[in-house]
Design a protein around this motif. Structure first.
Motif, PDB file in Angstrom:
ATOM      1  N   ASP A 108       0.632  -8.274  -4.925  1.00 40.22           N
ATOM      2  CA  ASP A 108       0.176  -6.965  -4.463  1.00 40.22           C
ATOM      3  C   ASP A 108       1.306  -5.939  -4.524  1.00 40.22           C
TER       4      ASP A 108
ATOM      5  N   LYS B 282       7.904  -0.536 -17.200  1.00 37.09           N
ATOM      6  CA  LYS B 282       6.446  -0.313 -17.236  1.00 37.09           C
ATOM      7  C   LYS B 282       6.015   0.102 -18.649  1.00 37.09           C
TER       8      LYS B 282
ATOM      9  N   GLU C 153       1.423   8.907  -5.028  1.00 37.88           N
ATOM     10  CA  GLU C 153       0.511   9.045  -6.166  1.00 37.88           C
ATOM     11  C   GLU C 153       0.983   8.190  -7.343  1.00 37.88           C
ATOM     12  N   ASP C 154       0.055   7.880  -8.232  1.00 37.53           N
ATOM     13  CA  ASP C 154       0.398   7.161  -9.459  1.00 37.53           C
ATOM     14  C   ASP C 154       1.478   7.927 -10.224  1.00 37.53           C
TER      15      ASP C 154
ATOM     16  N   GLU D  41       0.865  -1.187   0.000  1.00 32.73           N
ATOM     17  CA  GLU D  41       0.000   0.000   0.000  1.00 32.73           C
ATOM     18  C   GLU D  41       0.896   1.229   0.000  1.00 32.73           C
TER      19      GLU D  41
ATOM     20  N   GLY E  80       1.490  -5.552 -14.726  1.00 31.86           N
ATOM     21  CA  GLY E  80       1.390  -4.418 -15.625  1.00 31.86           C
ATOM     22  C   GLY E  80       2.692  -3.988 -16.264  1.00 31.86           C
TER      23      GLY E  80
ATOM     24  N   ARG F 244       2.155  -4.927  -8.173  1.00 34.55           N
ATOM     25  CA  ARG F 244       1.143  -4.007  -8.725  1.00 34.55           C
ATOM     26  C   ARG F 244       1.363  -2.591  -8.206  1.00 34.55           C
ATOM     27  N   GLU F 245       1.747  -2.482  -6.943  1.00 33.83           N
ATOM     28  CA  GLU F 245       2.013  -1.160  -6.378  1.00 33.83           C
ATOM     29  C   GLU F 245       3.254  -0.527  -7.009  1.00 33.83           C
ATOM     30  N   TYR F 246       4.298  -1.326  -7.220  1.00 37.20           N
ATOM     31  CA  TYR F 246       5.494  -0.791  -7.887  1.00 37.20           C
ATOM     32  C   TYR F 246       5.127  -0.245  -9.263  1.00 37.20           C
ATOM     33  N   SER F 247       4.328  -1.015  -9.998  1.00 33.90           N
ATOM     34  CA  SER F 247       3.915  -0.588 -11.334  1.00 33.90           C
ATOM     35  C   SER F 247       3.083   0.693 -11.255  1.00 33.90           C
ATOM     36  N   ARG F 248       2.202   0.760 -10.288  1.00 38.41           N
ATOM     37  CA  ARG F 248       1.314   1.926 -10.169  1.00 38.41           C
ATOM     38  C   ARG F 248       2.086   3.223  -9.948  1.00 38.41           C
ATOM     39  N   VAL F 249       3.106   3.175  -9.065  1.00 40.86           N
ATOM     40  CA  VAL F 249       3.808   4.426  -8.722  1.00 40.86           C
ATOM     41  C   VAL F 249       4.894   4.786  -9.729  1.00 40.86           C
TER      42      VAL F 249
END
Length: 240
Positions: free
Chosen positions: A116, A240, A96-97, A92, A173, A119-124
């Motif tokens: 999980d 990414k 921000e993205d 978590e 992602g 996915r967070e690494y990819s998001r940020v």
């Protein structure tokens, strides 16, 4: 005392496989562009984060343990570098993205839910951002009992083969995922520390005389030796 408690008490700065030698080798082979916004997840006592900051990078270090962050902040002060240290979980991330150009992990992702965290690494990461993640991997078969023993001691959220890691990275992602430095466990951490001394290692008072610390350290060495043919470590590179 569990494994992460031991590392915290000792103020360990390069407990990941390959140690600081592996960090320096990686950064030489894959130099990070100047000015990059770098997030080091599971930064611990901040040795890598401060090294990157000294090289002119814009570095944020995240760790779930406040005690580790206090030592990282003191290290940055002693080295005269600026790093933003943040308390938080890799599953978590409190960012921000698209906040970073690079995410760096050194034997961290295994300690949580791997899907999980990825996915967070990819998001940020910003579009085109890079992930470098060095982790313990399965290199051979393990009995269910041995798997539970390893996962229980280290607190692993998962232990995967290199191919399974690549699959998880793509699911998270990332557009491409590669494996580098697929290596067996080599020399003990003490040898790496002898080659690359850490003048800013901050042990807790009394840690050196704490029997529980050394019992846990011995259990670690015995466990790795008993299963070294089934374990390895590798650097995962993903874009990414």
């Amino acid at each position: 005392m569990d494994y992460l408690d031991m590392l915290t008490r000792l103020g360990a700065s390069s407990a990941h496989p390959g140690g600081f030698s592996a960090t320096l080798s990686q950064l030489q082979r894959f130099p990070l562009p100047g000015g990059s916004r770098v997030l080091e997840v599971g930064c611990g006592t901040g040795r890598t984060a401060c090294h990157l900051a000294a090289a002119g990078l814009n570095v944020t270090g995240l760790d779930i343990r406040r005690e580790m962050l206090a030592k990282a902040e003191r290290r940055a002060e002693l080295q005269g570098v600026q790093v933003k240290f943040v308390e938080g979980s890799i599953t978590e991330l409190p960012f921000e993205d698209g906040s970073f150009d690079v995410v760096l992990a050194e034997s961290v992702t295994n300690f949580a839910s791997i899907p999980d965290a990825l996915r967070e690494y990819s998001r940020v990461l910003a579009p085109g951002g890079l992930l470098y993640d060095r982790e313990v991997i399965l290199a051979g078969s393990l009995t269910p009992e041995a798997y539970e023993q390893l996962a229980g001691f280290f607190g692993f959220g998962g232990l995967l083969s290199d191919e399974a890691w690549k699959e998880e990275l793509l699911r998270a992602g990332f557009m491409a995922a590669e494996v580098w430095d697929h290596l067996p466990f080599g020399r003990p951490p003490g040898e790496d520390l002898a080659e690359h001394p850490d003048p800013h290692q901050l042990m807790d008072q009394g840690a050196i005389l704490d029997a529980a610390v050394w019992q846990t350290s011995l259990a670690h060495d015995e466990l790795i030796e008993a299963h070294q043919t089934s374990l390895a470590h590798a650097l995962f590179f993903a874009r990414k």
